[in-house]
Design an enzyme around this catalytic site. Sequence first.
Site, short mmCIF file in Angstrom:
data_model
loop_
_atom_site.label_atom_id
_atom_site.label_comp_id
_atom_site.label_asym_id
_atom_site.label_seq_id
_atom_site.Cartn_x
_atom_site.Cartn_y
_atom_site.Cartn_z
N GLU A 39 0.81 -1.22 0.00
CA GLU A 39 0.00 0.00 0.00
C GLU A 39 0.84 1.27 0.00
O GLU A 39 1.49 1.58 1.00
CB GLU A 39 -0.90 -0.01 1.26
CG GLU A 39 -1.82 1.20 1.35
CD GLU A 39 -2.84 1.08 2.48
OE1 GLU A 39 -2.63 0.27 3.40
OE2 GLU A 39 -3.85 1.80 2.42
N GLU A 97 2.44 9.60 6.41
CA GLU A 97 2.55 8.26 6.99
C GLU A 97 3.77 7.49 6.52
O GLU A 97 4.24 6.59 7.19
CB GLU A 97 1.27 7.47 6.73
CG GLU A 97 0.07 8.16 7.37
CD GLU A 97 -1.23 7.38 7.24
OE1 GLU A 97 -1.17 6.14 7.29
OE2 GLU A 97 -2.28 8.02 7.09
N ASP A 123 -5.71 3.08 -2.02
CA ASP A 123 -6.46 3.61 -0.88
C ASP A 123 -6.93 5.02 -1.27
O ASP A 123 -6.11 5.92 -1.49
CB ASP A 123 -5.55 3.64 0.35
CG ASP A 123 -6.26 4.20 1.58
OD1 ASP A 123 -6.82 5.32 1.50
OD2 ASP A 123 -6.23 3.53 2.63
N HIS A 178 -5.56 8.04 0.81
CA HIS A 178 -4.17 8.42 0.50
C HIS A 178 -4.10 9.05 -0.89
O HIS A 178 -3.38 10.03 -1.11
CB HIS A 178 -3.26 7.19 0.56
CG HIS A 178 -3.16 6.58 1.91
ND1 HIS A 178 -2.82 7.29 3.03
CD2 HIS A 178 -3.36 5.31 2.34
CE1 HIS A 178 -2.80 6.49 4.09
NE2 HIS A 178 -3.14 5.29 3.70
N HIS A 219 -9.08 0.47 -0.84
CA HIS A 219 -9.63 0.96 0.43
C HIS A 219 -10.58 2.11 0.13
O HIS A 219 -10.20 3.10 -0.51
CB HIS A 219 -8.52 1.39 1.40
CG HIS A 219 -7.99 0.26 2.21
ND1 HIS A 219 -6.78 0.29 2.86
CD2 HIS A 219 -8.53 -0.96 2.51
CE1 HIS A 219 -6.59 -0.85 3.50
NE2 HIS A 219 -7.64 -1.63 3.30
N ARG A 223 -11.37 10.62 5.31
CA ARG A 223 -11.33 9.28 5.91
C ARG A 223 -12.68 8.86 6.52
O ARG A 223 -12.78 7.83 7.15
CB ARG A 223 -10.29 9.21 7.01
CG ARG A 223 -9.16 8.27 6.98
CD ARG A 223 -9.26 6.89 6.46
NE ARG A 223 -7.93 6.37 6.22
CZ ARG A 223 -7.58 5.60 5.20
NH1 ARG A 223 -8.48 5.21 4.31
NH2 ARG A 223 -6.36 5.21 5.06
N GLU A 241 -12.21 1.22 4.66
CA GLU A 241 -11.26 1.55 5.72
C GLU A 241 -11.49 3.03 6.04
O GLU A 241 -10.83 3.92 5.50
CB GLU A 241 -9.82 1.32 5.27
CG GLU A 241 -8.84 1.45 6.42
CD GLU A 241 -7.40 1.37 5.98
OE1 GLU A 241 -6.67 0.52 6.49
OE2 GLU A 241 -7.00 2.17 5.11
MN LIG Z 1 -5.48 1.89 3.63
#
Ligand SMILES: [Mn+2]
Length: 271
Positions: free
Chosen positions: A154, A160, A187, A190, A213, A219, A248
Amino acid sequence: MIKSAVTINLVPQIKTGPWIFWDNLEASMEKSAALGFDAIELFTASGNALQSETLKTLLDRFKLKLAAVGTGAGKVINGLTLTDNDSNVRKNAIHFIVEMMEFAAPFGAPAIIGSMQGNWVQGNSHSYSVGLLAESLHILDEHAASLGVKLIYEPLNRYETNLVNTLEDGAAFIEKNQFKNIQLLADLFHMNIEEENPSESIQKNFPYIGHVHFADSNRRPVGYGHTQMNSIADALIASGYNGYISAEAFPWPDPELAAVQTIRSFNQFFR
Ligand SMILES: [Mn+2]
């Protein structure tokens, strides 16, 4: 056929993370099944934290699949990453992921390497750290082959990790190292931060994408942020993606309502 999945976290140390359901596996799976999810994505403390038989019984009872398992507990609980300067720490990180892969493989599910990739640290060059990551992933790539499963890598946003942030860099990393069983995780949270154009990036790097994701720009569950999901969903559908779209996202405003919003969005965009 694109399939829906929802995250369940069983690790109390990562309580603030973006997982829809928490704590009680059986109750969470019952709710997931009742809402019509195809599968669950699990976060456990290790590959031995949950009995395989227990999970198998519950998956059978609720007619759910295991979409994937997260490995982030290896970093959060044990401080392990695949790019640590200490070779023993890297070895333990690989071992932790191997156990997760062996737990998930009988269910046909891949392990996900997200935060376990670690960071490029001061004092080393970026290519040195990416080289350490590649060295670790070569071992895990071969292990995935022996288990007959994929391994999901990922790209994360810049806050991160500073190793690989975009699908394009992830695809180039796979190509350069000729990994055979490693696919990328797209994701959408991201990607909202890092990609110039998320739907174009999906189209361009589609052959490398093995898991998605599903989360909005903040988020939260899809529909509670400002991501333009139409073009992203169109890109995935047009590319012929047939893997999991796995929620997620933060359990906002609470796990039940987050799950309801997620399946509503999934059905809106992918059914
Ligand atoms: Mn993720």
